[in-house]
Design an enzyme around this catalytic site. Structure first.
Site, PDB file in Angstrom:
ATOM      1  N   THR A   1     -18.850   6.867   4.387  1.00 32.61           N
ATOM      2  CA  THR A   1     -18.442   6.754   5.789  1.00 32.61           C
ATOM      3  C   THR A   1     -16.933   6.879   5.950  1.00 32.61           C
ATOM      4  O   THR A   1     -16.182   6.608   4.997  1.00 32.61           O
ATOM      5  CB  THR A   1     -18.888   5.376   6.341  1.00 32.61           C
ATOM      6  OG1 THR A   1     -18.672   5.331   7.743  1.00 32.61           O
ATOM      7  CG2 THR A   1     -18.135   4.226   5.700  1.00 32.61           C
TER       8      THR A   1
ATOM      9  N   ARG B   1      -8.354  -1.249   7.089  1.00 30.16           N
ATOM     10  CA  ARG B   1      -9.661  -1.901   7.233  1.00 30.16           C
ATOM     11  C   ARG B   1     -10.690  -1.271   6.282  1.00 30.16           C
ATOM     12  O   ARG B   1     -10.801  -0.053   6.158  1.00 30.16           O
ATOM     13  CB  ARG B   1     -10.132  -1.762   8.680  1.00 30.16           C
ATOM     14  CG  ARG B   1     -11.492  -2.429   8.971  1.00 30.16           C
ATOM     15  CD  ARG B   1     -12.625  -1.438   8.940  1.00 30.16           C
ATOM     16  NE  ARG B   1     -13.873  -2.005   9.433  1.00 30.16           N
ATOM     17  CZ  ARG B   1     -15.051  -1.403   9.324  1.00 30.16           C
ATOM     18  NH1 ARG B   1     -15.150  -0.231   8.730  1.00 30.16           N
ATOM     19  NH2 ARG B   1     -16.136  -1.967   9.783  1.00 30.16           N
TER      20      ARG B   1
ATOM     21  N   THR C   1     -26.002   0.255   8.169  1.00 33.01           N
ATOM     22  CA  THR C   1     -25.101   1.009   9.034  1.00 33.01           C
ATOM     23  C   THR C   1     -24.794   0.152  10.255  1.00 33.01           C
ATOM     24  O   THR C   1     -25.478  -0.827  10.523  1.00 33.01           O
ATOM     25  CB  THR C   1     -25.739   2.351   9.452  1.00 33.01           C
ATOM     26  OG1 THR C   1     -24.826   3.064  10.288  1.00 33.01           O
ATOM     27  CG2 THR C   1     -27.028   2.151  10.204  1.00 33.01           C
ATOM     28  N   GLY C   2     -23.751   0.522  10.962  1.00 32.13           N
ATOM     29  CA  GLY C   2     -23.375  -0.249  12.145  1.00 32.13           C
ATOM     30  C   GLY C   2     -22.107  -1.040  11.885  1.00 32.13           C
ATOM     31  O   GLY C   2     -21.314  -0.698  11.004  1.00 32.13           O
TER      32      GLY C   2
ATOM     33  N   THR D   1     -22.285   6.552   9.631  1.00 32.26           N
ATOM     34  CA  THR D   1     -22.436   6.371   8.197  1.00 32.26           C
ATOM     35  C   THR D   1     -23.760   6.922   7.709  1.00 32.26           C
ATOM     36  O   THR D   1     -24.790   6.686   8.332  1.00 32.26           O
ATOM     37  CB  THR D   1     -22.454   4.852   7.899  1.00 32.26           C
ATOM     38  OG1 THR D   1     -21.218   4.311   8.313  1.00 32.26           O
ATOM     39  CG2 THR D   1     -22.698   4.574   6.436  1.00 32.26           C
TER      40      THR D   1
ATOM     41  N   SER E   1     -18.231  10.580  11.617  1.00 33.35           N
ATOM     42  CA  SER E   1     -18.164   9.277  10.929  1.00 33.35           C
ATOM     43  C   SER E   1     -18.259   9.338   9.418  1.00 33.35           C
ATOM     44  O   SER E   1     -18.347   8.312   8.759  1.00 33.35           O
ATOM     45  CB  SER E   1     -19.290   8.364  11.411  1.00 33.35           C
ATOM     46  OG  SER E   1     -19.030   7.950  12.704  1.00 33.35           O
TER      47      SER E   1
END
Ligand code: ASP
Length: 330
Positions: free
Chosen positions: A210, A220, A243-244, A192, A85
């Site tokens: 990331t 994106r 993060t997420g 990330t 990632s």
């Protein structure tokens, strides 16, 4: 006189919490992650945070600035091809192209970021140059690549055979549905890296880098390069990073919110929790996605909170570099 938190820590140690009706729930967080105030400190997201924190501390100890420390700390993770990632080895978008987002902020309030950058191993270093050498904050796509080239960065194919294989496997179903904590399956995925640091003088900096969500649409951009969403540093108050699922963080400007809540008196953990609660209130997606925040106060106090269980972070303070499990809403 014992303050409330000290009292609760001592009560917990003595097994007396059942004697403190109504206080147990609200204060377990403080007890599990007691206030730590020693400087310097590094806090960063997920398991790879341990290595990153150690690298940052090394840079600081050898005389580097807090900005040098956060940059070098996350560069270590960018260069790890096993990390799916971040940087090289990051899983590509739906078209099979690895696109990178990164940001950095320093104690002077300056900020730089790059988004949708391709073929550059260290996007955070390009972000730092955007911050220091340009009149801008964000450079995107072709423009970011041109700037990187002009600044002497060499291009490199970042799609590893392993990442290509994962993409080809995904193509068979082409189903886009990010799985909660997929990043944290042992030896499989990572995520990330967001990293915050405070030096001996109490100056703060942060960096976030990331490859974003695997199999995202081409073009994106997530929260990580958006100042105030994936990262925010205010040297008067504190710093936060996320993060997420970036979309949930973007819509609530999460990291800025965490820092503003700290400005208004919340401790880092309470501030992270409130930013998570904001997502719960505003975004129905919250039930099936993960978001985690970490925060670092001007006094060296740290905290974290996530939507779902399974988010962890690394904290290096008082000579100890260790993992903590974040508390979560669900
Ligand atoms: N926040 C990142 C993004 O949305 C990805 C992650 O941390 O999982 O791009």
């Amino acid at each position: 006189m014992l303050n409330r938190r000290k009292f609760l820590e001592k009560a917990a140690a003595a097994g007396m919490l059942s004697l403190v009706p109504g206080m147990l729930k609200a204060n377990t967080e403080a007890i599990q992650n007691p206030l730590k105030k020693s400087l310097p400190a590094f806090i960063s997201t997920w398991n790879h945070g341990i290595a990153a924190n150690a690298e940052g501390m090394k840079v600081l100890s050898s005389g580097g600035s807090v900005v040098d420390a956060v940059e070098n700390a996350v560069m270590l993770i960018e260069a790890d091809p096993e990390n799916a990632s971040v940087g090289i080895g990051g899983w590509p978008d739906r078209e099979g192209i690895v696109t990178l987002d990164a940001s950095i902020m320093g104690p002077d309030g300056n900020a730089g970021s790059v988004c949708f950058l391709q073929n550059i191993l260290h996007p955070v270093s390009v972000a730092r140059l955007v911050m220091e050498k340009t009149p801008h904050v964000i450079l995107a796509g072709e423009g970011a690549l041109l700037f990187a080239r002009q600044s002497g960065f060499k291009e490199k194919n970042l799609l590893t055979p392993k990442a290509k294989e994962a993409w080809e496997k995904w193509l068979k179903e082409s189903k886009y549905d990010p799985v909660i904590n997929w990043e944290n399956e042992p030896n499989k995925y990572h995520d990330t890296i967001g990293l915050l640091a405070i030096d001996q003088k109490g100056d703060l900096a942060g960096a976030c880098t990331t490859s974003g969500l695997a199999f995202k649409m081409h073009g994106r951009v997530g929260d990580s390069p958006i100042i105030g969403a994936g990262l925010f540093v205010d040297n008067e108050v504190g710093a936060a990073t996320a993060t997420g699922m970036g979309e949930l963080v973007l819509k609530t400007l999460g990291s800025f919110l965490v820092v503003e809540l700290m400005r208004n008196g919340r401790n880092p953990m309470e501030a992270c929790k409130e930013a998570v609660l904001r997502i719960v209130k505003k975004d129905p997606e919250n039930v099936k996605r993960q978001v985690g925040f970490i925060a670092l106060g001007k006094n060296g106090e740290t905290g974290a909170f996530s939507l779902q269980p399974g988010f962890n972070y690394a904290l290096y303070q008082e000579g100890i570099n260790e993992m903590f499990d974040s508390k979560s809403y669900y």
